[in-house]
Scaffold this motif. Structure first.
Motif, mmCIF file in Angstrom:
data_model
loop_
_atom_site.group_PDB
_atom_site.id
_atom_site.type_symbol
_atom_site.label_atom_id
_atom_site.label_comp_id
_atom_site.label_asym_id
_atom_site.label_seq_id
_atom_site.Cartn_x
_atom_site.Cartn_y
_atom_site.Cartn_z
ATOM 1 N N GLN A 1 0.826 -1.209 0.000
ATOM 2 C CA GLN A 1 0.000 0.000 0.000
ATOM 3 C C GLN A 1 0.863 1.264 0.000
ATOM 4 O OE1 GLN A 1 -2.623 -0.283 3.334
ATOM 5 N NE2 GLN A 1 -3.751 -2.053 2.531
ATOM 6 N N THR A 2 1.938 1.224 0.769
ATOM 7 C CA THR A 2 2.834 2.378 0.794
ATOM 8 C C THR A 2 3.454 2.624 -0.581
ATOM 9 O OG1 THR A 2 3.344 1.909 3.124
ATOM 10 C CG2 THR A 2 4.838 3.378 1.939
ATOM 11 N N GLN A 3 3.879 1.538 -1.235
ATOM 12 C CA GLN A 3 4.453 1.674 -2.569
ATOM 13 C C GLN A 3 3.412 2.193 -3.565
ATOM 14 O OE1 GLN A 3 6.062 -1.977 -4.026
ATOM 15 N NE2 GLN A 3 7.121 -1.025 -5.756
ATOM 16 N N HIS A 4 2.169 1.679 -3.444
ATOM 17 C CA HIS A 4 1.107 2.136 -4.333
ATOM 18 C C HIS A 4 0.838 3.629 -4.119
ATOM 19 C CE1 HIS A 4 -2.471 1.943 -6.802
ATOM 20 N NE2 HIS A 4 -3.199 2.456 -5.814
ATOM 21 N N LYS A 5 0.773 4.065 -2.860
ATOM 22 C CA LYS A 5 0.554 5.474 -2.573
ATOM 23 C C LYS A 5 1.707 6.322 -3.103
ATOM 24 C CE LYS A 5 -2.281 4.854 1.572
ATOM 25 N NZ LYS A 5 -2.360 5.065 3.049
ATOM 26 N N THR A 6 2.932 5.820 -2.941
ATOM 27 C CA THR A 6 4.090 6.570 -3.428
ATOM 28 C C THR A 6 4.049 6.731 -4.942
ATOM 29 O OG1 THR A 6 5.389 5.677 -1.584
ATOM 30 C CG2 THR A 6 6.608 6.659 -3.400
ATOM 31 N N LYS B 1 3.068 9.966 -9.672
ATOM 32 C CA LYS B 1 2.360 10.183 -10.944
ATOM 33 C C LYS B 1 1.632 11.519 -10.936
ATOM 34 C CE LYS B 1 -0.983 7.953 -14.016
ATOM 35 N NZ LYS B 1 -1.902 6.792 -14.178
ATOM 36 N N ALA B 2 0.980 11.828 -9.806
ATOM 37 C CA ALA B 2 0.260 13.103 -9.714
ATOM 38 C C ALA B 2 1.213 14.285 -9.829
ATOM 39 C CB ALA B 2 -0.506 13.164 -8.395
ATOM 40 N N VAL B 3 2.391 14.172 -9.176
ATOM 41 C CA VAL B 3 3.371 15.254 -9.254
ATOM 42 C C VAL B 3 3.887 15.410 -10.679
ATOM 43 C CG1 VAL B 3 5.661 15.978 -8.491
ATOM 44 C CG2 VAL B 3 4.037 15.073 -6.833
ATOM 45 N N ARG B 4 4.139 14.261 -11.349
ATOM 46 C CA ARG B 4 4.619 14.327 -12.737
ATOM 47 C C ARG B 4 3.573 14.969 -13.659
ATOM 48 N NH1 ARG B 4 5.039 9.422 -13.404
ATOM 49 N NH2 ARG B 4 3.323 8.999 -14.859
ATOM 50 N N ILE B 5 2.319 14.561 -13.474
ATOM 51 C CA ILE B 5 1.247 15.144 -14.296
ATOM 52 C C ILE B 5 1.112 16.643 -14.025
ATOM 53 C CG2 ILE B 5 -1.241 15.148 -14.668
ATOM 54 C CD1 ILE B 5 -1.185 12.119 -14.165
ATOM 55 N N TYR B 6 1.234 17.025 -12.756
ATOM 56 C CA TYR B 6 1.124 18.440 -12.408
ATOM 57 C C TYR B 6 2.225 19.249 -13.092
ATOM 58 C CZ TYR B 6 1.601 22.679 -9.639
ATOM 59 O OH TYR B 6 1.730 23.990 -9.246
ATOM 60 N N HIS B 7 3.453 18.744 -13.024
ATOM 61 C CA HIS B 7 4.560 19.468 -13.651
ATOM 62 C C HIS B 7 4.422 19.472 -15.172
ATOM 63 C CE1 HIS B 7 7.003 20.425 -10.160
ATOM 64 N NE2 HIS B 7 6.771 19.209 -9.678
ATOM 65 N N GLU B 8 3.932 18.360 -15.739
ATOM 66 C CA GLU B 8 3.719 18.351 -17.190
ATOM 67 C C GLU B 8 2.664 19.376 -17.600
ATOM 68 O OE1 GLU B 8 2.738 14.384 -18.202
ATOM 69 O OE2 GLU B 8 4.806 13.617 -18.040
ATOM 70 N N ASN B 9 1.584 19.425 -16.852
ATOM 71 C CA ASN B 9 0.539 20.423 -17.161
ATOM 72 C C ASN B 9 1.053 21.841 -16.974
ATOM 73 O OD1 ASN B 9 -1.317 18.377 -17.724
ATOM 74 N ND2 ASN B 9 -2.065 18.305 -15.608
ATOM 75 N N ALA B 10 1.832 22.030 -15.877
ATOM 76 C CA ALA B 10 2.372 23.374 -15.649
ATOM 77 C C ALA B 10 3.322 23.764 -16.765
ATOM 78 C CB ALA B 10 3.084 23.413 -14.296
#
Length: 288
Positions: free
Chosen positions: A183-188, A193-202
């Protein structure tokens, strides 16, 4: 003289060392002790009085008693040839009683130790120490053996059960450990992924904004809107373009000054030429 006892219990005196006809009820008188065993200490020096050591007195007493017992045993051995059975029996009993003196001492010592132990505060009020051990019958022995066997089986069963519970706990812990880390690995991964998508969108939005500003700047440049063009450059804060604009302004200013100077020079030359022609005309008029 040797003291002997007649069958009737009366004491008689005999001056010969022949074996008496009756057993003796008491010990002989103390025999002479050699000088080296007596309490003959060295004479103390003058002016000092040496005391008597109680240990020496006890040793002397024990020695006297042992010597009397030994002599008495030798005397009782002479009664074996006596024809009187009663006298022989009494002599035999007395000899056995003397030989059992060490056993009697041991028994007395054990009794005294038990009495001393029972009178202490630790054991005086403990009633369980005074209970007599119950003799078990064959039936009770079998019942006891059966109970012991049942207790042993129960202990083994509990031991196996505890071992099994321990193994189950270990397996459960392993499962929980794996689930937790999964679960920890899945959350990480999800957060990454969310951080990467955020930076890609930015980055995409920033690129779009740069392209829009670039298009707007070119549009202002094509429409000769110098003020809007400069405003866009100031908002973008592009140092290279600002430097180019500064150099361009400087060149334009220099060119303007040069053109202005050239025009002034031309005007001066034209004025000089006009004045010269005027002078020539004024000089020709009188001649006419």
């Amino acid at each position: 003289p040797n003291r002997t006892m007649a069958p009737s219990g009366e004491k008689t005196e005999s001056s010969t060392p022949q074996p008496p006809s009756t057993p003796v009820s008491s010990y002989r008188a103390p025999i002479p002790i050699p000088k080296q065993t007596r309490l003959t200490a060295q004479k103390p020096p003058l002016g000092r009085c040496a005391g008597i050591d109680p240990q020496d007195i006890l040793k002397e007493r024990e020695y006297r008693i042992s010597q009397r017992m030994a002599l008495r045993l030798k005397e009782l051995e002479t009664y074996d040839d006596v024809e009187n059975d009663n006298l022989k029996l009494r002599a035999n009993i007395e000899a056995k009683a003397i030989r059992l003196i060490e056993f009697q001492k041991k028994v007395r010592k054990e009794v005294l130790s038990c009495m001393q132990r029972d009178t202490t505060l630790e054991t005086a009020f403990n009633s369980k120490l005074y209970k007599r051990a119950k003799k078990q019958s064959l039936r009770e022995a079998r019942v006891t053996e059966k109970l012991e066997k049942q207790q042993k089986l129960e202990q083994e069963r509990k031991k196996k059960q505890r071992h099994q519970e321990f193994l189950n706990a270990v397996l459960q812990h392993v499962k929980e450990f794996r689930d937790h880390h999964r679960q920890t690995q899945h959350k990480t991964l999800k957060i990454a992924k969310a951080v990467r998508i955020y930076h890609e969108n930015a980055e995409r939005e920033e690129k779009k904004e740069r392209e829009r500003i670039e298009k707007e700047r070119l549009k202002r440049l094509m429409s000769e809107d110098e003020e809007g063009y400069r405003k866009l450059i100031d908002e973008k804060k592009d140092k290279r373009l600002l430097q180019l604009l500064a150099q361009t302004d400087e060149f334009i200013k220099d060119m303007t000054n040069m053109v202005r100077k050239h025009q002034e020079d031309l005007r001066d030359a034209r004025m000089k030429k006009k004045e010269k022609s005027t002078d020539c005309d004024s000089a020709l008029i009188p001649l006419l």
